[in-house]
Design a protein around this motif. Structure first.
Motif, PDB file in Angstrom:
ATOM      1  N   MET A   1       0.850  -1.198   0.000  1.00 10.43           N
ATOM      2  CA  MET A   1       0.000   0.000   0.000  1.00 10.43           C
ATOM      3  C   MET A   1       0.887   1.249   0.000  1.00 10.43           C
ATOM      4  O   MET A   1       1.837   1.339   0.773  1.00 10.43           O
ATOM      5  N   GLU A   2       0.560   2.187  -0.863  1.00 11.04           N
ATOM      6  CA  GLU A   2       1.344   3.414  -0.960  1.00 11.04           C
ATOM      7  C   GLU A   2       1.152   4.271   0.295  1.00 11.04           C
ATOM      8  O   GLU A   2       0.035   4.419   0.798  1.00 11.04           O
ATOM      9  N   LYS A   3       2.253   4.830   0.779  1.00 10.30           N
ATOM     10  CA  LYS A   3       2.196   5.646   1.980  1.00 10.30           C
ATOM     11  C   LYS A   3       1.571   6.996   1.689  1.00 10.30           C
ATOM     12  O   LYS A   3       1.725   7.562   0.597  1.00 10.30           O
ATOM     13  N   THR A   4       0.873   7.538   2.681  1.00  5.13           N
ATOM     14  CA  THR A   4       0.353   8.898   2.564  1.00  5.13           C
ATOM     15  C   THR A   4       1.508   9.880   2.671  1.00  5.13           C
ATOM     16  O   THR A   4       2.616   9.526   3.092  1.00  5.13           O
ATOM     17  N   LEU A   5       1.260  11.134   2.309  1.00  6.34           N
ATOM     18  CA  LEU A   5       2.293  12.154   2.411  1.00  6.34           C
ATOM     19  C   LEU A   5       2.750  12.320   3.858  1.00  6.34           C
ATOM     20  O   LEU A   5       3.944  12.479   4.131  1.00  6.34           O
ATOM     21  N   GLU A   6       1.791  12.254   4.787  1.00 10.74           N
ATOM     22  CA  GLU A   6       2.146  12.390   6.198  1.00 10.74           C
ATOM     23  C   GLU A   6       3.040  11.237   6.654  1.00 10.74           C
ATOM     24  O   GLU A   6       3.994  11.432   7.405  1.00 10.74           O
ATOM     25  N   GLU A   7       2.764  10.029   6.180  1.00  9.94           N
ATOM     26  CA  GLU A   7       3.575   8.868   6.555  1.00  9.94           C
ATOM     27  C   GLU A   7       4.979   8.954   5.964  1.00  9.94           C
ATOM     28  O   GLU A   7       5.924   8.441   6.549  1.00  9.94           O
ATOM     29  N   ARG A   8       5.104   9.608   4.833  1.00 11.48           N
ATOM     30  CA  ARG A   8       6.440   9.793   4.246  1.00 11.48           C
ATOM     31  C   ARG A   8       7.246  10.820   5.034  1.00 11.48           C
ATOM     32  O   ARG A   8       8.432  10.637   5.282  1.00 11.48           O
ATOM     33  N   TRP A   9       6.598  11.900   5.441  1.00  9.59           N
ATOM     34  CA  TRP A   9       7.290  12.919   6.230  1.00  9.59           C
ATOM     35  C   TRP A   9       7.614  12.411   7.636  1.00  9.59           C
ATOM     36  O   TRP A   9       8.632  12.790   8.215  1.00  9.59           O
ATOM     37  N   PHE A  10       6.723  11.584   8.184  1.00 12.35           N
ATOM     38  CA  PHE A  10       6.856  11.132   9.571  1.00 12.35           C
ATOM     39  C   PHE A  10       6.854   9.596   9.622  1.00 12.35           C
ATOM     40  O   PHE A  10       5.861   8.986  10.033  1.00 12.35           O
ATOM     41  N   PRO A  11       7.950   8.948   9.235  1.00 16.78           N
ATOM     42  CA  PRO A  11       7.952   7.482   9.134  1.00 16.78           C
ATOM     43  C   PRO A  11       7.975   6.746  10.464  1.00 16.78           C
ATOM     44  O   PRO A  11       7.561   5.594  10.537  1.00 16.78           O
ATOM     45  N   PHE A  12       8.472   7.408  11.524  1.00 19.93           N
ATOM     46  CA  PHE A  12       8.578   6.758  12.828  1.00 19.93           C
ATOM     47  C   PHE A  12       7.885   7.626  13.872  1.00 19.93           C
ATOM     48  O   PHE A  12       8.146   8.831  13.976  1.00 19.93           O
ATOM     49  N   SER A  13       7.026   7.013  14.666  1.00 23.44           N
ATOM     50  CA  SER A  13       6.351   7.745  15.739  1.00 23.44           C
ATOM     51  C   SER A  13       5.996   6.775  16.854  1.00 23.44           C
ATOM     52  O   SER A  13       5.846   5.567  16.625  1.00 23.44           O
ATOM     53  N   ASP A  75       6.249  24.691   3.035  1.00 21.59           N
ATOM     54  CA  ASP A  75       4.801  24.528   2.859  1.00 21.59           C
ATOM     55  C   ASP A  75       4.348  23.079   3.009  1.00 21.59           C
ATOM     56  O   ASP A  75       3.444  22.788   3.815  1.00 21.59           O
ATOM     57  N   PRO A  76       4.943  22.130   2.269  1.00 21.25           N
ATOM     58  CA  PRO A  76       4.459  20.743   2.423  1.00 21.25           C
ATOM     59  C   PRO A  76       4.666  20.184   3.820  1.00 21.25           C
ATOM     60  O   PRO A  76       3.811  19.452   4.326  1.00 21.25           O
ATOM     61  N   LEU A  77       5.784  20.531   4.455  1.00 18.51           N
ATOM     62  CA  LEU A  77       6.032  20.033   5.806  1.00 18.51           C
ATOM     63  C   LEU A  77       5.064  20.647   6.804  1.00 18.51           C
ATOM     64  O   LEU A  77       4.469  19.939   7.628  1.00 18.51           O
ATOM     65  N   CYS A  78       4.877  21.959   6.738  1.00 15.23           N
ATOM     66  CA  CYS A  78       3.971  22.619   7.677  1.00 15.23           C
ATOM     67  C   CYS A  78       2.539  22.141   7.511  1.00 15.23           C
ATOM     68  O   CYS A  78       1.808  21.962   8.495  1.00 15.23           O
ATOM     69  N   GLU A  79       2.121  21.899   6.273  1.00 13.06           N
ATOM     70  CA  GLU A  79       0.762  21.419   6.050  1.00 13.06           C
ATOM     71  C   GLU A  79       0.551  20.027   6.640  1.00 13.06           C
ATOM     72  O   GLU A  79      -0.529  19.725   7.184  1.00 13.06           O
ATOM     73  N   CYS A  80       1.602  19.197   6.599  1.00 14.66           N
ATOM     74  CA  CYS A  80       1.486  17.868   7.216  1.00 14.66           C
ATOM     75  C   CYS A  80       1.474  17.965   8.737  1.00 14.66           C
ATOM     76  O   CYS A  80       0.760  17.204   9.407  1.00 14.66           O
TER      77      CYS A  80
END
Length: 247
Positions: A1-13, A75-80
């Motif tokens: 399954m393709e990762k969402t943009l948020e999952e790409r920016w934040f892979p570990f939590s 912009d992309p990081l802040c939006e996520c």
């Protein structure tokens, strides 16, 4: 399954990105690092959701084009960040180059979106308006970059003494210094408290040097010194606990 943009920016939590029960702390890495440097902080389930930030072209996103101008990432990081915080309080934390990235994210969130972090915690880095005269610059050769890596005592000796490994490592580290040089100060200030953390043996970011962070906030300013060198953040088992309770 393709990762969402948020999952790409934040892979570990620590917890799910849509978790609303725990305070979120977004963690920005040093030059030469990636989101994985903080991954061990996510293993212990306590009252904090540590979220590790991954930049394009780094770590889990290494197949994506690297972006050497941090302004293009704001912009992309802040939006996520806005999407996963869901209007709840959050903290920005950064070490070394990551401290400057966290500052510019805080300022962009404030100026464009009217959103402020609960606090910014900056470790091991001079204030945004100051330059480290001893820091490696990308116009310098590989010998200077190797001296930089040796100075911070974080790169294994086995890598520094292996020409074949250095052939792969040095270009990656150099890219991060390109990104670092894009972090140019233009008089920005933030309306959020700033807490600075320094290592007792970090000659490039002493308490005196880091005091200058006080001039880029209109709010509360606090300082704490930890035993250790430039990488006290990663070498101290107690540091994540401090981040979770700093107040």
């Amino acid at each position: 399954m393709e990762k969402t943009l948020e999952e790409r920016w934040f892979p570990f939590s620590t917890y799910a990105l849509n978790d609303t029960e725990h305070k979120k702390i977004f963690c920005f890495h040093h030059a030469g690092g990636s989101a994985s440097v903080y991954r061990k902080w996510t293993f212990e389930k306590k009252n904090t959701n540590f979220i590790c930030i991954e930049l394009p072209g780094k770590g889990t996103r290494r197949r994506e084009p690297f972006v050497g101008d941090f302004k293009k990432l704001l912009d992309p990081l802040c939006e996520c960040i806005i999407k996963v915080t869901q209007g709840k309080p959050f903290i920005l934390f950064g070490h070394s180059m990551g401290a400057a990235m966290a500052f510019y994210v805080a300022e962009h969130l404030q100026s464009k979106y009217g959103i402020r972090p609960e606090k910014l915690i900056a470790a091991g880095r001079q204030a945004p308006q100051d330059e480290d005269p001893g820091e490696f610059k990308t116009y310098m050769g590989d010998d200077a970059l190797i001296r930089e890596l040796k100075k911070y005592n974080a790169t294994p000796k086995e890598i520094l003494e292996n020409e074949e490994l250095l052939h792969f490592v040095l270009p990656e580290v150099r890219k991060d210094y390109t990104l670092n040089e894009s972090l140019i100060y233009n008089g920005e200030r933030i309306d959020a408290p700033i807490y600075i953390n320094c290592g007792s043996r970090d000659i490039g970011a002493t308490s005196t040097i880091m005091q200058r962070w006080q001039t880029v906030t209109t709010k509360e300013f606090k300082e704490k010194e930890f035993e250790g060198d430039h990488f006290f953040v990663l070498n101290s088992e107690k540091y994540p606990e401090y981040l979770a309770t700093a107040g």
